[in-house]
Every structure is written in C-alpha cells, then in structure tokens.
Design a protein around this motif. Structure first.
Motif, short mmCIF file in Angstrom:
data_model
loop_
_atom_site.label_atom_id
_atom_site.label_comp_id
_atom_site.label_asym_id
_atom_site.label_seq_id
_atom_site.Cartn_x
_atom_site.Cartn_y
_atom_site.Cartn_z
N ILE A 15 0.72 -1.04 0.06
CA ILE A 15 0.18 0.11 0.13
C ILE A 15 0.65 1.36 -0.05
O ILE A 15 0.61 2.14 -0.75
CB ILE A 15 -0.88 -0.06 1.33
N VAL A 16 1.99 1.30 0.72
CA VAL A 16 2.87 2.27 0.76
C VAL A 16 3.63 2.77 -0.61
O VAL A 16 3.66 3.86 -1.06
CB VAL A 16 3.83 2.20 1.79
N TRP A 17 3.91 1.41 -1.16
CA TRP A 17 4.73 1.30 -2.50
C TRP A 17 3.82 2.17 -3.47
O TRP A 17 4.14 2.95 -4.45
CB TRP A 17 5.13 0.30 -2.88
N VAL A 18 2.63 1.48 -3.61
CA VAL A 18 1.43 1.93 -4.51
C VAL A 18 1.20 3.52 -4.50
O VAL A 18 1.27 4.00 -5.45
CB VAL A 18 0.20 1.27 -4.58
N LEU A 19 0.93 3.96 -3.26
CA LEU A 19 0.50 5.28 -2.92
C LEU A 19 1.81 6.34 -3.08
O LEU A 19 1.60 7.48 -3.80
CB LEU A 19 0.01 5.43 -1.56
N THR A 20 2.94 5.94 -2.57
CA THR A 20 3.84 6.99 -2.76
C THR A 20 5.17 6.45 -3.04
O THR A 20 6.10 7.21 -3.32
CB THR A 20 4.11 7.86 -1.29
N GLY A 21 5.48 5.18 -3.17
CA GLY A 21 6.91 4.64 -3.55
C GLY A 21 8.13 4.96 -2.60
O GLY A 21 9.00 5.18 -2.96
N GLY A 22 7.67 5.58 -1.41
CA GLY A 22 8.24 6.09 -0.33
C GLY A 22 8.51 7.41 -0.37
O GLY A 22 9.16 7.97 0.81
N GLY A 23 8.02 8.32 -1.30
CA GLY A 23 8.01 9.51 -1.18
C GLY A 23 6.92 10.30 -0.54
O GLY A 23 6.23 9.87 0.16
N PRO A 24 6.94 11.60 -0.96
CA PRO A 24 7.82 12.37 -1.49
C PRO A 24 9.13 12.61 -0.85
O PRO A 24 8.91 12.76 0.48
CB PRO A 24 7.07 13.61 -1.60
N GLY A 25 10.13 12.73 -1.45
CA GLY A 25 11.39 12.54 -0.71
C GLY A 25 11.53 11.35 0.07
O GLY A 25 11.68 10.25 -0.61
N ASP A 26 11.70 11.30 1.46
CA ASP A 26 11.96 10.42 2.24
C ASP A 26 10.73 10.16 3.26
O ASP A 26 10.80 9.51 4.26
CB ASP A 26 13.21 10.12 2.92
N ALA A 27 9.70 11.02 2.96
CA ALA A 27 8.46 11.01 3.90
C ALA A 27 7.76 9.81 4.21
O ALA A 27 7.52 9.62 5.34
CB ALA A 27 7.37 12.08 3.32
N THR A 28 7.75 8.89 3.45
CA THR A 28 7.05 7.67 3.80
C THR A 28 8.11 6.39 3.30
O THR A 28 7.66 5.23 3.23
CB THR A 28 5.79 7.63 2.76
N ARG A 29 9.37 6.51 3.50
CA ARG A 29 10.23 5.58 3.27
C ARG A 29 10.22 4.72 4.47
O ARG A 29 11.24 4.86 5.50
CB ARG A 29 11.76 6.26 2.89
N THR A 30 9.73 3.58 4.55
CA THR A 30 9.43 2.81 5.85
C THR A 30 10.58 1.68 5.66
O THR A 30 11.35 1.63 4.60
CB THR A 30 8.31 2.18 5.93
N ALA A 31 10.98 1.03 6.80
CA ALA A 31 11.95 0.01 6.76
C ALA A 31 11.75 -0.95 5.30
O ALA A 31 12.48 -1.28 4.75
CB ALA A 31 12.02 -0.79 8.09
N PRO A 32 10.42 -1.63 5.22
CA PRO A 32 10.32 -2.54 4.09
C PRO A 32 10.63 -1.72 2.69
O PRO A 32 11.38 -2.45 1.72
CB PRO A 32 9.03 -2.86 4.27
N ILE A 33 10.25 -0.50 2.75
CA ILE A 33 10.56 0.36 1.33
C ILE A 33 12.26 0.51 1.26
O ILE A 33 12.68 0.17 0.22
CB ILE A 33 9.96 1.65 1.41
N TYR A 34 12.52 0.82 2.41
CA TYR A 34 14.19 1.07 2.00
C TYR A 34 15.17 -0.35 2.10
O TYR A 34 15.86 -0.47 1.25
CB TYR A 34 14.66 1.53 3.42
N ALA A 35 14.50 -1.53 2.47
CA ALA A 35 15.06 -2.87 2.29
C ALA A 35 14.91 -3.16 0.85
O ALA A 35 15.91 -3.73 0.41
CB ALA A 35 14.35 -3.79 3.17
N TYR A 36 13.95 -3.03 0.22
CA TYR A 36 13.40 -3.15 -1.23
C TYR A 36 14.43 -2.37 -2.05
O TYR A 36 15.03 -2.75 -3.08
CB TYR A 36 12.01 -2.83 -1.49
N GLU A 37 14.59 -1.11 -1.67
CA GLU A 37 15.43 -0.18 -2.45
C GLU A 37 16.91 -0.66 -2.38
O GLU A 37 18.01 -0.60 -3.26
CB GLU A 37 15.56 1.27 -1.88
N LEU A 38 17.37 -1.15 -1.26
CA LEU A 38 18.56 -1.69 -0.99
C LEU A 38 18.83 -3.07 -1.98
O LEU A 38 19.86 -3.12 -2.83
CB LEU A 38 18.94 -2.35 0.24
N ALA A 39 18.00 -3.84 -1.87
CA ALA A 39 18.00 -5.04 -2.74
C ALA A 39 18.01 -4.84 -4.27
O ALA A 39 18.67 -5.44 -5.06
CB ALA A 39 17.02 -6.06 -2.28
N PHE A 40 16.83 -4.11 -4.73
CA PHE A 40 16.77 -3.96 -6.16
C PHE A 40 16.80 -2.66 -6.75
O PHE A 40 16.79 -2.59 -7.90
CB PHE A 40 15.32 -4.34 -6.43
N GLY A 41 17.18 -1.56 -5.96
CA GLY A 41 17.51 -0.36 -6.55
C GLY A 41 19.08 -0.26 -6.64
O GLY A 41 19.77 0.36 -7.45
#
Length: 319
Positions: free
Chosen positions: A255-281
C-alpha cells in the motif's frame, strides 16, 4: 498338481493378509499417525517459511554481487554499516510511526463500526456485508482508487472540501512531505480497519445477553454497560488485534509503494521500502538481507515484551 498350486496360492494370500495387517497395525499407532499427519504441513513450513528465513539470515553475512555467483563472506560488515546509517534508523522510526498510527486508528474505528453494525435493525445483515467489502478489494486497486480520489486537480476529496469551504484550492495529499504519512495511514486504515471490525463483531455476538439484562436491571447506563460489560469482554480480542495489526502494518509494503513509492523525498520511506531499495535499487542484496534480519529481531523482541507484559494468553484463558 492342482493341490500344490492351490496350496501355493493360499500361502501367498495368507502372506498378503499378514503383510496388510502388519501395515495397518503400524499405521494405527498414535505416534505414526501423528507423524504422517503433521509431516506434510511441517515440510511445507520448512520449505516455504523457515527455509527463506534461514537463507536471509545467512545472506546477511555476505556481500552478494548481482552478476557474480561467488559470495564474499564479510561477517558483520553489513550490520555495522546499517547500524551506523541515519537512513536506516529514520526508516525504522517511520515504520514504527506508520504501524502505531495505523493500528491505533484501526482499533478505535474498528470497535466503533462493530458496535454500530452489531445492533438489531432492518437490513442489518446487508449493512454488515457492505461494511466488509473494503477488506475484499485488492490492496493495489484500493491504492489507485485513493490516488484518484486524492488527486490535487480532479480528486473528489479536494472538490468536496473546496465546495464546503474547508480548502482554498487544490491540495496534494500524497505529494506533500507534511501530509503524505497521514494520508498513507488513513488510506491503509480504510481497508484494514474491517479486519478489526470482523474480530470485534464476532466477540460482541458471543457475549451473553443476560449480562446486559442484569446490568440494565441494576440501573446501569449505556456508557456503564460498555465500560463494565462490553469492554472487559473485548480485552482478549484487543490484545490479539494489537499484535497482529502492529506486526502486519510494520511490515506493510504494497500500500505504501503504490501510494507514494516511499516519497515525497523520504517522507514515507519505511523500513520495508528501504530494504526493497537496497536489494533492487542499489543491488545490495547482502545488506538488504541483513536489514531484514534486523527487522525480524526487532519484531521478535517487541513480541516477547508484549507477551511478557500484557500476558494475552492469560487474558484469553480467563474468558
């Protein structure tokens, strides 16, 4: 000759019966039946759940190049790097904020909705069915619906608020750093509050009506009946919901990824989002595995404290 053949066939048949009886006796043993009953589920658990957990924990001690099959053992370097990053601690705090805010809102709203639909009125069954509908909507679909409704230019939420005079102009609910997390919490609660409603409603319908009759005869008001009858009976469900919703919302990604993708900036970059960015970004698979392990340890520690302090098993047992 015929007698020998008949005797041989009889011996074969008797051996077959003895073999069958021995197999039946073996399978009839309690331990054997328990093993054959539990073994398929245990194997499924090992390969689908336990296996990936062990793999992720082991991968956290390696540097894993994406295009090179050779892993480099670096011991605790990934963990030291993570624990020294402000980004990691900030994402962990946002996950706690998201989980805590969502769980609190879902708990209050879920209990309120359950109390409303638990009353006897015309078409109550239809109303209960309609209330459950948001929980059946796929999360991605609900997320895109929320994006459309909250759009700054043509979203229905902005239009209604502008018509009511509550807004002077279009407002980007998911695009502003100050409101993005609140908007994500409210959107996720739109769907997952119904889980709390279902749990609480099931418990409300199991409370004996004699308790309310006795309280009414004693002159108790509605507020007093809720405080002295309803709320104590809901404690066991509330304890379960707190743990389940807290853990699930802490790990919530879709739900976080669909709505904001962790943005704007880092406002909604939760731990699962950051782990995803580490692995696939950033293709830091070993570091992402180490972060997943840290989150697992964190949740396990919180769950341990939860069970020690609140003792939900004792509360359920007393009911």
């Amino acid at each position: 000759m015929a007698t020998d053949v008949s005797s041989g066939l009889r011996d074969i048949w008797q051996r077959r019966l003895r073999y069958r009886d021995s197999v039946y006796r073996f399978l009839s043993k309690r331990k054997v039946m328990a093993a054959f009953t539990i073994l398929p589920a245990l194997l499924l658990f090992v390969f689908i759940t336990l296996g990936p957990i062990v793999w992720a924990i082991a991968a956290g001690f390696f540097e894993i190049p994406v295009f090179v099959p050779q892993w480099e053992f670096i011991l605790f370097d990934n963990y030291v790097e993570l624990l020294g990053e402000g980004v990691f601690w900030a994402s962990l705090w946002r996950s706690i904020l998201f989980a805590g805010g969502s769980t609190a809102f879902q708990l209050v709203a879920g209990i309120g909705i359950a109390l409303l639909v638990n009353r006897e009125f015309r078409f109550s069954g239809l109303v209960q069915t309609v209330v459950i509908l948001p929980y059946m909507i796929p999360t991605a679909v609900l997320g895109f619906m929320a994006l459309w409704m909250g759009n700054a230019q043509w979203g229905v939420i902005n239009r209604v608020l502008i018509d009511l005079g509550l807004l002077d102009g279009p407002f980007s609910w998911f695009g502003r750093h100050s409101t993005a997390m609140i908007a994500v919490i409210l959107t996720s609660s739109w769907k997952f509050t119904i889980f709390v409603t279902i749990m609480v409603l099931a418990r409300l319908q199991s409370i004996p009506t004699d308790h309310y009759e006795a309280a009414r005869i004693a002159g108790a008001s509605r507020l007093q009946m809720f405080r002295d009858v309803t709320l104590p009976n809901l404690k066991s469900v509330v304890f379960i919901v707190l743990l389940l919703r807290g853990v699930w919302m802490f790990n919530k990604f879709d739900i976080v990824w669909v709505l904001t993708g962790g943005g704007p900036g880092d406002a909604t970059r939760t731990a699962p989002i950051y782990a995803y960015e580490l692995a696939f970004g950033m293709t830091r698979l070993g570091k992402a595995a180490a972060m997943s392990t840290l989150l697992f340890v964190f949740l396990a520690s919180v769950a341990l404290v939860y069970f020690r302090v609140l003792q939900p098993a004792q509360e359920v047992r007393t009911r």
